[in-house]
Scaffold this motif. Structure first.
Motif, short mmCIF file in Angstrom:
data_model
loop_
_atom_site.label_atom_id
_atom_site.label_comp_id
_atom_site.label_asym_id
_atom_site.label_seq_id
_atom_site.Cartn_x
_atom_site.Cartn_y
_atom_site.Cartn_z
N ALA A 260 0.84 -1.26 -0.10
CA ALA A 260 0.03 -0.01 0.13
C ALA A 260 0.82 1.29 0.03
N TYR A 261 1.96 1.22 0.81
CA TYR A 261 2.79 2.61 1.05
C TYR A 261 3.47 2.81 -0.56
N SER A 262 3.89 1.57 -1.20
CA SER A 262 4.47 1.66 -2.78
C SER A 262 3.43 2.44 -3.33
N GLY A 263 2.30 2.20 -3.50
CA GLY A 263 1.38 2.80 -4.24
C GLY A 263 0.90 4.25 -3.69
N LEU A 264 1.08 4.60 -2.40
CA LEU A 264 0.88 6.18 -1.75
C LEU A 264 2.08 6.84 -2.28
N GLN A 265 3.31 6.42 -2.30
CA GLN A 265 4.41 6.97 -2.55
C GLN A 265 4.47 7.56 -3.84
N GLN A 266 3.98 6.85 -5.01
CA GLN A 266 4.09 7.04 -6.22
C GLN A 266 2.97 8.12 -6.49
N ALA A 267 1.65 7.83 -5.88
CA ALA A 267 0.59 9.05 -5.92
C ALA A 267 0.94 10.35 -5.53
N PHE A 268 1.71 10.41 -4.27
CA PHE A 268 2.02 11.42 -3.88
C PHE A 268 2.83 12.00 -4.75
N VAL A 269 3.91 11.45 -5.35
CA VAL A 269 4.80 12.16 -6.34
C VAL A 269 4.08 12.78 -7.57
N TRP A 270 2.98 12.20 -8.03
CA TRP A 270 2.40 12.42 -9.32
C TRP A 270 1.31 13.56 -8.99
N ALA A 271 0.55 13.53 -7.71
CA ALA A 271 -0.59 14.61 -7.36
C ALA A 271 0.08 15.43 -6.51
N GLU A 272 0.81 15.27 -5.43
CA GLU A 272 1.28 16.36 -4.42
C GLU A 272 2.35 17.00 -4.49
N PHE A 273 3.49 16.41 -5.02
CA PHE A 273 4.76 16.75 -4.76
C PHE A 273 5.05 17.72 -6.01
N THR A 274 4.32 17.36 -7.40
CA THR A 274 4.44 18.37 -8.44
C THR A 274 3.79 19.39 -8.49
N LYS A 275 2.60 19.27 -7.77
CA LYS A 275 1.35 20.55 -7.73
C LYS A 275 2.05 21.33 -6.63
N ASP A 276 2.49 20.83 -5.49
CA ASP A 276 2.87 21.81 -4.17
C ASP A 276 4.31 22.12 -3.95
N VAL A 277 5.04 21.36 -4.54
CA VAL A 277 6.64 21.53 -4.16
C VAL A 277 7.22 21.96 -5.34
N VAL A 278 7.12 21.40 -6.75
CA VAL A 278 7.89 21.81 -7.72
C VAL A 278 7.41 23.19 -8.25
N LYS A 387 -0.92 -5.57 -6.88
CA LYS A 387 -1.49 -4.64 -7.57
C LYS A 387 -2.89 -4.10 -6.99
N VAL A 388 -3.58 -4.87 -6.37
CA VAL A 388 -4.72 -4.46 -5.56
C VAL A 388 -4.50 -3.45 -4.67
N TRP A 389 -3.55 -3.60 -3.76
CA TRP A 389 -3.26 -2.79 -2.70
C TRP A 389 -2.39 -1.44 -3.52
N GLN A 390 -1.72 -1.56 -4.34
CA GLN A 390 -0.93 -0.31 -4.94
C GLN A 390 -2.05 0.38 -5.53
N SER A 391 -3.09 -0.10 -6.40
CA SER A 391 -4.03 0.87 -6.82
C SER A 391 -4.80 1.26 -6.06
N ALA A 392 -5.26 0.66 -5.06
CA ALA A 392 -6.17 1.19 -4.17
C ALA A 392 -5.68 2.32 -3.46
N ALA A 393 -4.45 2.13 -3.00
CA ALA A 393 -3.86 3.32 -2.45
C ALA A 393 -3.66 4.61 -3.38
N ILE A 394 -3.46 4.46 -4.61
CA ILE A 394 -3.43 5.43 -5.89
C ILE A 394 -4.60 6.04 -5.97
N ALA A 395 -5.58 5.40 -5.84
CA ALA A 395 -7.21 5.69 -6.26
C ALA A 395 -7.44 6.74 -5.06
N VAL A 396 -7.00 6.20 -3.79
CA VAL A 396 -7.52 6.97 -2.74
C VAL A 396 -6.98 8.34 -2.60
#
Length: 442
Positions: A260-278, A387-396
Motif C-alpha cells: 500500500a505504501y508503494s502505491g501511496l508514494q507514487q501517487a504522492f509524487v504524481w499528485a502532490e509533490f509536482t503541484k505543491d512543491v515543484v 496490484k490490488v493494494w497499490q492501485s487502491a492506495a493510488i485511487a484514494v
C-alpha cells in the motif's frame, strides 16, 4: 556399425534439444515493450488533467478503481491465459486508452478507462509471473542462485521501465517550452494535441508488437489452462480462493502495508509533490524537468538494487534504506522546507525528486523479488495482491487530493512508512527464524 551410425544423429539431436535457453534476451524484449508502452501512456496520463480538466481527472479515478477491483480476479485470468498471452492482451488496454484521447468524450474516455483497469491488472500480474518464472528457469538451467537471478532480472526490468519517466518527461519538457502549445494546453483546448497523441499511439503500437516476440516460459506458469468442462460453481469457488487464500498467509498480511505504501508514494509524487512543491518553486515547465530527474535516479537505483539482491537479508537492508530516504524527504517538507528564491530554490526540489526516485526504485525491485522468492507456489496470486493494494492506495490519493492539505498528506506518508517498516521487519525476523529452525533440523 550401420545401426550405430544411424543412432548417432539421434543423440546429437537430443543434446541440441536439451540445450538450455538463455532467458536474458526475453527480459530485454519484455522491458523494451513496457518502456515503449508506458512512455506513451505515462506522457498521456500527465496531460489528462491539464487538457481535459474534469474529464481527465474522473477518467483517471475510474481507471484506478477499475484496476483495483480487476486485480482481485487477475490471478485466475492470467493462469487461464498463460502469462505471455496475458501480457499481449494487456497491451491492448493502453493502446485503446491512447486512441480514445484522439476523440475525447465521456463516451470514449470512460469505457477506455474501465477496460484499461482490467488490462493493467492482467499485464502487471502477467509481468510479475512471467519474469519470476523465466528467472527460475534460467537459474535451474544454468545452476545459478535463484534469488540472485530473480533480483537481477527484476533490476534490469525496473531499471529499463523507469526510463519511461525520464524519456516521457523530457518530451513533456520540450512541449512545455513551446509557448504556443503550452498556451493551448493551459486553455484546456484539445485542438493542439492531435499530433501529440498520434505520436503516442505510434509508440504504444510498437510496444504492443514487440510483446509478441518474448518466448513462453517452460515453468508451470505457462501451462495448465483450466478444463472447459469445469462447472461455474467450481470456477467461482476457485476465484474466491484465489482472492482470499493469499490473505490467510501471515507473510502476505505483513507485506500488505509495504504494498500500500508503494502505491501511496507514487501517487504522492504524481499528485502532490509536482503541484505543491515543484511548481511553486520552479514553475510549470520545471515540473517536467524535476520528473525527468526522478525517472533517471529511479532507473539507476532499480538496476543497482537488482544487482545487490541475493535473498531476504539483502532485500531487508535495501528496503530499509529506501524507506529511510523517503522519511528524510517527508520530514524535511513537513518541518523545515519553505519555498526560496535563487539557485537553492531550484536545486532543493531536484534533490527531493532524485531521492524520491531512489526510494521508488528500491520498492519496485525489492517487492517484486520478495514476492517471487516467498510465494513460489502462487506467484500470480501474490502479484495480484500487490496490484490490488497499490492501485487502491493510488485511487484514494487521487480522490482525496483536492480535499486535504500537503501537511496532512505528509503525516499520512510518514505514518505509512512507520507501519510498513515495522511489519516488514517483523516479517524478516519471522522468516529468518523459520529458516534457521529448518536448517538445524537433523
Amino acid at each position: 556399425m550401420d545401426s550405430r551410425d544411424e543412432e548417432t544423429p539421434l543423440v546429437v539431436n537430443d543434446l541440441q534439444i536439451q540445450t538450455p535457453k538463455n532467458y536474458a534476451k526475453d527480459v530485454y524484449i519484455l522491458s523494451s515493450s513496457f518502456l515503449l508502452v508506458f512512455l506513451a501512456y505515462g506522457a498521456a496520463q500527465n496531460l489528462e488533467t491539464t487538457v481535459y480538466k474534469d474529464l481527465g481527472t474522473i477518467s483517471l479515478g475510474i481507471l484506478y478503481v477499475s484496476f483495483m477491483f480487476c486485480s482481485m480476479v487477475a490471478s485466475p485470468v492470467v493462469r487461464f491465459l498463460g502469462s505471455k498471452n496475458a501480457l499481449i492482451l494487456g497491451t491492448t488496454g493502453y493502446w485503446l486508452f491512447i486512441a480514445a484521447n484522439l476523440v475525447p468524450s465521456w463516451y470514449t474516455m470512460v469505457p477506455a478507462s474501465l477496460y484499461l483497469g482490467f488490462a493493467a491488472s492482467i499485464i502487471w500480474v502477467g509481468q510479475g509471473t512471467y519474469l519470476t518464472s523465466i528467472a527460475r528457469d534460467h537459474a535451474k538451467d544454468y545452476n545459478l542462485h535463484e534469488g540472485s537471478v530473480i533480483g537481477n532480472f527484476n533490476g534490469v526490468f525496473w531499471g529499463m521501465f523507469a526510463c519511461h519517466q525520464l524519456a516521457g518527461n523530457l518530451v513533456s519538457l520540450a512541449v512545455l517550452r513551446d509557448e504556443k502549445l503550452c498556451a493551448v494546453l493551459n486553455e484546456g483546448s484539445t485542438s493542439g494535441t492531435t499530433l501529440l497523441f498520434t505520436v503516442f499511439l505510434c509508440i504504444v503500437t510498437l510496444g504492443c508488437i514487440l510483446m509478441f516476440f518474448i518466448r513462453k516460459s517452460d515453468g508451470k506458469c505457462e501451462k495448465g489452462s483450466p478444463n472447459s468442462s469445469v462447472s461455474f460453481y467450481s470456477s467461482l469457488v476457485s476465484l474466491l480462493k484465489s482472492i482470499i487464500t493469499p490473505l490467510l498467509d501471515i507473510r502476505m498480511l505483513l507485506i500488505v502495508p509495504l504494498m500500500a505504501y508503494s502505491g501511496l508514494q507514487q501517487a504522492f509524487v504524481w499528485a502532490e509533490f509536482t503541484k505543491d512543491v515543484v511548481k511553486p518553486a520552479i514553475g510549470v515547465s520545471g515540473v517536467a524537468g524535476a520528473m525527468a530527474v526522478y525517472g533517471a535516479f529511479d532507473a539507476i537505483c532499480s538496476l543497482t538494487a537488482g544487482r545487490l539482491t541475493s535473498g531476504l537479508s539483502s532485500i531487508t537492508f535495501i528496503v530499509c534504506g529506501g524507506l529511510f530516504a523517503h522519511a528524510i524527504i517527508f520530514l524535511w517538507l513537513l518541518l523545515k522546507y519553505s519555498v526560496t528564491g535563487g539557485i537553492l530554490g531550484t536545486i532543493y526540489p531536484l534533490i527531493m525528486a532524485a531521492i524520491l526516485g531512489i526510494g521508488d526504485g528500491v520498492l519496485m525491485t525489492q517487492l517484486s523479488a520478495l514476492l517471487g522468492i516467498l510465494f513460489e507456489h502462487d506467484t500470480e496470486g501474490a502479484f495480484a495482491q500487490l496490484k490490488v493494494w497499490q492501485s487502491a492506495a493510488i485511487a484514494v490519493v487521487f480522490f482525496l487530493c483536492p480535499y486535504i492539505s500537503l501537511q496532512t498528506m505528509l503525516v499520512i506518508m510518514v505514518s505509512g512508512i512507520s507501519v510498513s517498516l515495522l511489519a516488514f521487519l517483523f516479517l524478516a525476523l519471522q522468516v529468518e527464524k523459520v529458516f534457521s529452525s529448518h536448517s538445524h533440523t537433523p
